[in-house]
Design a protein around this motif. Structure first.
Motif, PDB file in Angstrom:
ATOM      1  N   GLY A 213      -5.842  27.804-135.026  1.00 54.18           N
ATOM      2  CA  GLY A 213      -6.851  27.342-134.066  1.00 54.18           C
ATOM      3  C   GLY A 213      -6.999  25.836-133.987  1.00 54.18           C
ATOM      4  O   GLY A 213      -7.780  25.323-133.186  1.00 54.18           O
ATOM      5  N   LEU A 214      -6.274  25.094-134.834  1.00 57.94           N
ATOM      6  CA  LEU A 214      -6.385  23.634-134.824  1.00 57.94           C
ATOM      7  C   LEU A 214      -5.154  23.022-134.158  1.00 57.94           C
ATOM      8  O   LEU A 214      -4.032  23.441-134.420  1.00 57.94           O
ATOM      9  N   SER A 215      -5.407  22.043-133.331  1.00 57.11           N
ATOM     10  CA  SER A 215      -4.301  21.388-132.623  1.00 57.11           C
ATOM     11  C   SER A 215      -3.731  20.258-133.464  1.00 57.11           C
ATOM     12  O   SER A 215      -4.473  19.433-134.003  1.00 57.11           O
ATOM     13  N   VAL A 216      -2.412  20.209-133.570  1.00 55.30           N
ATOM     14  CA  VAL A 216      -1.796  19.111-134.330  1.00 55.30           C
ATOM     15  C   VAL A 216      -1.974  17.782-133.606  1.00 55.30           C
ATOM     16  O   VAL A 216      -1.912  16.724-134.219  1.00 55.30           O
ATOM     17  N   CYS A 217      -2.195  17.854-132.296  1.00 55.03           N
ATOM     18  CA  CYS A 217      -2.389  16.613-131.529  1.00 55.03           C
ATOM     19  C   CYS A 217      -3.819  16.111-131.659  1.00 55.03           C
ATOM     20  O   CYS A 217      -4.053  14.914-131.856  1.00 55.03           O
ATOM     21  N   ALA A 218      -4.767  17.020-131.547  1.00 56.73           N
ATOM     22  CA  ALA A 218      -6.172  16.602-131.517  1.00 56.73           C
ATOM     23  C   ALA A 218      -6.790  16.521-132.911  1.00 56.73           C
ATOM     24  O   ALA A 218      -7.735  15.763-133.124  1.00 56.73           O
ATOM     25  N   ASP A 219      -6.281  17.287-133.840  1.00 55.95           N
ATOM     26  CA  ASP A 219      -6.925  17.347-135.157  1.00 55.95           C
ATOM     27  C   ASP A 219      -5.888  17.332-136.291  1.00 55.95           C
ATOM     28  O   ASP A 219      -5.844  18.246-137.128  1.00 55.95           O
ATOM     29  N   PRO A 220      -5.058  16.290-136.325  1.00 56.29           N
ATOM     30  CA  PRO A 220      -3.983  16.297-137.332  1.00 56.29           C
ATOM     31  C   PRO A 220      -4.494  16.296-138.771  1.00 56.29           C
ATOM     32  O   PRO A 220      -3.876  16.886-139.655  1.00 56.29           O
ATOM     33  N   THR A 221      -5.636  15.666-138.995  1.00 58.38           N
ATOM     34  CA  THR A 221      -6.146  15.558-140.367  1.00 58.38           C
ATOM     35  C   THR A 221      -6.438  16.934-140.959  1.00 58.38           C
ATOM     36  O   THR A 221      -6.072  17.213-142.105  1.00 58.38           O
ATOM     37  N   HIS A 222      -7.068  17.802-140.170  1.00 58.86           N
ATOM     38  CA  HIS A 222      -7.393  19.136-140.693  1.00 58.86           C
ATOM     39  C   HIS A 222      -6.160  20.035-140.778  1.00 58.86           C
ATOM     40  O   HIS A 222      -6.081  20.897-141.640  1.00 58.86           O
ATOM     41  N   VAL A 223      -5.220  19.807-139.865  1.00 60.41           N
ATOM     42  CA  VAL A 223      -3.977  20.589-139.922  1.00 60.41           C
ATOM     43  C   VAL A 223      -3.246  20.269-141.230  1.00 60.41           C
ATOM     44  O   VAL A 223      -2.726  21.164-141.902  1.00 60.41           O
ATOM     45  N   ARG A 224      -3.238  19.000-141.596  1.00 60.17           N
ATOM     46  CA  ARG A 224      -2.528  18.572-142.813  1.00 60.17           C
ATOM     47  C   ARG A 224      -3.066  19.268-144.059  1.00 60.17           C
ATOM     48  O   ARG A 224      -2.325  19.521-145.000  1.00 60.17           O
ATOM     49  N   GLN A 225      -4.358  19.560-144.066  1.00 59.87           N
ATOM     50  CA  GLN A 225      -4.950  20.204-145.240  1.00 59.87           C
ATOM     51  C   GLN A 225      -4.418  21.622-145.430  1.00 59.87           C
ATOM     52  O   GLN A 225      -4.506  22.188-146.503  1.00 59.87           O
TER      53      GLN A 225
END
Lengths: 315, 286
Positions: free
Chosen positions: A62-74
């Motif tokens: 549900g997280l976008s790598v473009c809009a929310d990279p910081t949370h994707v990285r976690q």
């Protein structure tokens, strides 16, 4: 779940990845294969947010790598194809550094680092300098680092490259265990036999374009050989006639006069009837083995040979 | 208690565990002490072999120590800092740091603090040499502190410039080239401008005062030391008179201004470095 939505990446006029779209279910182990320069590493780097797509997006739980990279990285543990070395650091210090970078509390660090070293089989090398580890040990340490923050998704770029057979088997066993824990695993590799053993899904890329994405079973079924390898204990020319009565053609093999490839129906019932007929006709059957589907063959059929010919003009 | 910045900890461990750091420190101290000894010997010779325990000699040796220390800092701060992030890229460890939960500010501060700490180590190691000038005389503790502040501010600025170029380039050698070019450009071009501008723009520059020179050279640590010597002689250590458009106003002393300007540009470089490391987010992506 990971969803690639028409993801493209270009570097100037070079299109490294062209409109990749696929949905990867949670817990899948996806093998990423393709010739050199096909866009595998680009796809992995896009997923890990190390680069941003030229167009399209990747949605990770549900997280976008473009809009929310910081949370994707976690959510992602990344093991690159090269093992970056810090001078004068032991294996424990190496993991401790990344645990600190992951803002882990001291108590948590002191508990997780020995257990992670044990998990990747490096307890004995805890105080060994990272620089002096063998390639296999370094790869396992790198995997331990990627697992430190217990990510849901593991992205492994050529994890078995340069490993000796023992190290490859150990790594494969470890990856099987991680798959069983429900982790979604992305593996890019040139060692197709490893991928065939590990993966539930396959993504084939060529020249940045998606050639195929499917479950491993579907993909290999596509190219499944309709042949049965039959070996005899001594010559029996009647095998050709008996097989023909069952609707199978018999092809002698060039290397072994007692071995034949029988092609015809792939239905289990038909193959059972063929075996019964051979035995009833006193054909001295030593082995009767339907050919297993081969990932290599699927890969070769789906990708062109242009790239290989360009790379090895003298071959 | 909050943990020490992991990047700083790793850099310090890595740097101090290699013999390279010790040899570099030894080399720098040898250079500083050799030059000071040469200058003291020259002073001694000029006195026809008479003992030179007077203020003038002590001050000359002190200044030679300060300038040599500044030269060393001008070299080591940008060179070490320039390899900090670009070096990680070369070792292919940078991606792994970026993917941790460390914020770009943590990475930049860790790298900056590590290089600055090494400069601090060098300046601290210099203290016994500085103390010798007290034996000779001619230097007071205030001046010593002032020069330390100028050297450390310069070290911090040059470290930040090095780190900034390190974030912009893929290799340490390129970053080092850009960082040294930036610093040497400022150190060499500004004095030339100060000399040339009154000739080129005679109507624009009021050449009857030193104010515009001081303001232009506030970023120049060597010029700051020269101007500060004048201020010490005139006992105006904290304040200075500036004439702007014919109006004379009191302002901070040249060295205070220099330190403030150094810190300002250090902050600018650090902010730019942090921006370089911040992952781009594409608004409206779904």
């Amino acid at each position: 779940m990971i969803e690639f939505r028409s993801v493209s990446k270009s570097y100037g006029n070079t299109h490294a990845l062209v409109s990749l779209s696929c949905v990867i279910p949670r817990g899948a182990t996806v093998g990423l294969i393709g010739p050199n320069g096909s866009g595998k590493t680009t796809a992995l780097r896009l997923l890990t947010t190390l680069i941003t797509p030229t167009s399209g997006d990747i949605i990770v739980d549900g997280l976008s790598v473009c809009a929310d990279p910081t949370h994707v990285r976690q959510r992602i543990g990344y093991m690159p194809d090269t093992f970056g070395v810090y001078e004068s650091m032991t294996a424990t210090e190496y993991l401790d550094f990344y645990a600190r970078c992951g803002t882990m509390a001291p108590a948590q660090r002191s508990a997780i680092i020995p257990s992670m070293l044990a998990r990747v089989g490096l307890s004995d090398a805890a105080q060994t300098a990272v620089m002096s580890l063998s390639r296999g040990m370094a790869q396992r340490l790198s995997l331990g680092r990627a697992l430190l923050h217990n990510p849901d998704i593991l992205v492994l770029d050529e994890p078995a490259s340069g490993l000796d057979p023992r190290a490859r088997i150990e790594l494969r066993t470890l990856l099987h265990a991680l798959h069983d824990e429900g982790k979604t695993i992305f593996i890019s590799s040139h060692i197709l036999s490893d991928l065939a053993d590990l993966c539930t899904h396959m993504l084939i890329l060529e020249h940045g374009k998606t050639v195929a994405y499917d479950t491993l079973a579907n993909m290999t079924r596509f190219t499944q050989q309709q042949s049965i390898s039959v070996a005899l204990t001594h010559p029996a020319p009647t095998i050709i006639d008996v097989a023909a009565t069952c609707g199978y053609s018999t092809h002698p093999t060039a290397t072994d006069p007692l071995r034949f490839d029988l092609t015809g129906s792939t239905l289990a019932a038909d193959r059972a009837a063929l075996l019964r007929a051979l035995l009833a006709a006193d054909i001295p059957v030593h082995t009767f083995a339907p050919q297993e589907a081969a990932l290599e063959q699927a890969f070769l059929q789906m990708t062109s040979t242009d790239q290989h010919m360009q790379e090895t003009p003298h071959a | 208690m909050r943990d020490i910045n992991p990047v700083l900890l790793r850099e310090l461990r890595g740097r101090l565990r290699t013999p390279r750091s010790y040899w570099l420190l030894c080399g720098a101290l040898f250079l500083v002490s050799s030059i000071s000894l040469l200058i003291y010997s020259a002073e001694y010779a000029s006195m026809n072999g008479q003992p030179t325990f007077n203020g003038s000699s002590g001050h000359t040796v002190f200044l030679s120590l300060v300038v040599t220390a500044l030269v060393v800092v001008t070299a080591i701060a940008p060179i070490m800092a320039a390899g900090s992030i670009s070096g990680e890229r070369e070792r292919q460890t940078f991606d792994l740091i970026v993917l941790t939960q460390l914020r770009p500010i943590d990475i930049v501060l860790g790298k900056t603090a590590a290089t600055f700490a090494y400069c601090l180590l060098f300046v601290t190691a210099l203290t016994p040499f500085m103390a010798i000038t007290f034996l000779i005389g001619g230097v007071d503790i205030g001046e010593l502190a002032m020069m330390y502040v100028i050297i450390m501010s310069t070290a911090f600025l040059y470290t930040c410039i090095g780190v900034y170029w390190s974030t912009r380039t893929q290799t340490a050698i390129t970053a080092t080239g850009y960082a040294l070019a930036t610093i040497l450009g400022v150190l060499l071009v500004l004095p030339v401008l100060v000399l040339v501008l009154p000739e080129v723009l005679p109507g624009w520059i009021d050449d009857s005062t030193t104010t515009w020179r001081q303001l232009m050279l506030a970023i120049h640590p060597y010029a700051t030391i020269i101007f500060t010597q004048d201020a010490i002689r005139m006992s105006t250590v904290w304040t200075n008179q500036y004439t702007i458009f014919g109006v004379t106003v009191a302002g901070p002393a040249m060295w205070v201004l220099s330190v403030a300007v150094s810190w300002f540009w250090s902050c600018v470089c650090s902010i730019l470095s942090i921006r370089r490391l911040t992952p781009p987010t594409i608004k409206g992506a779904s």
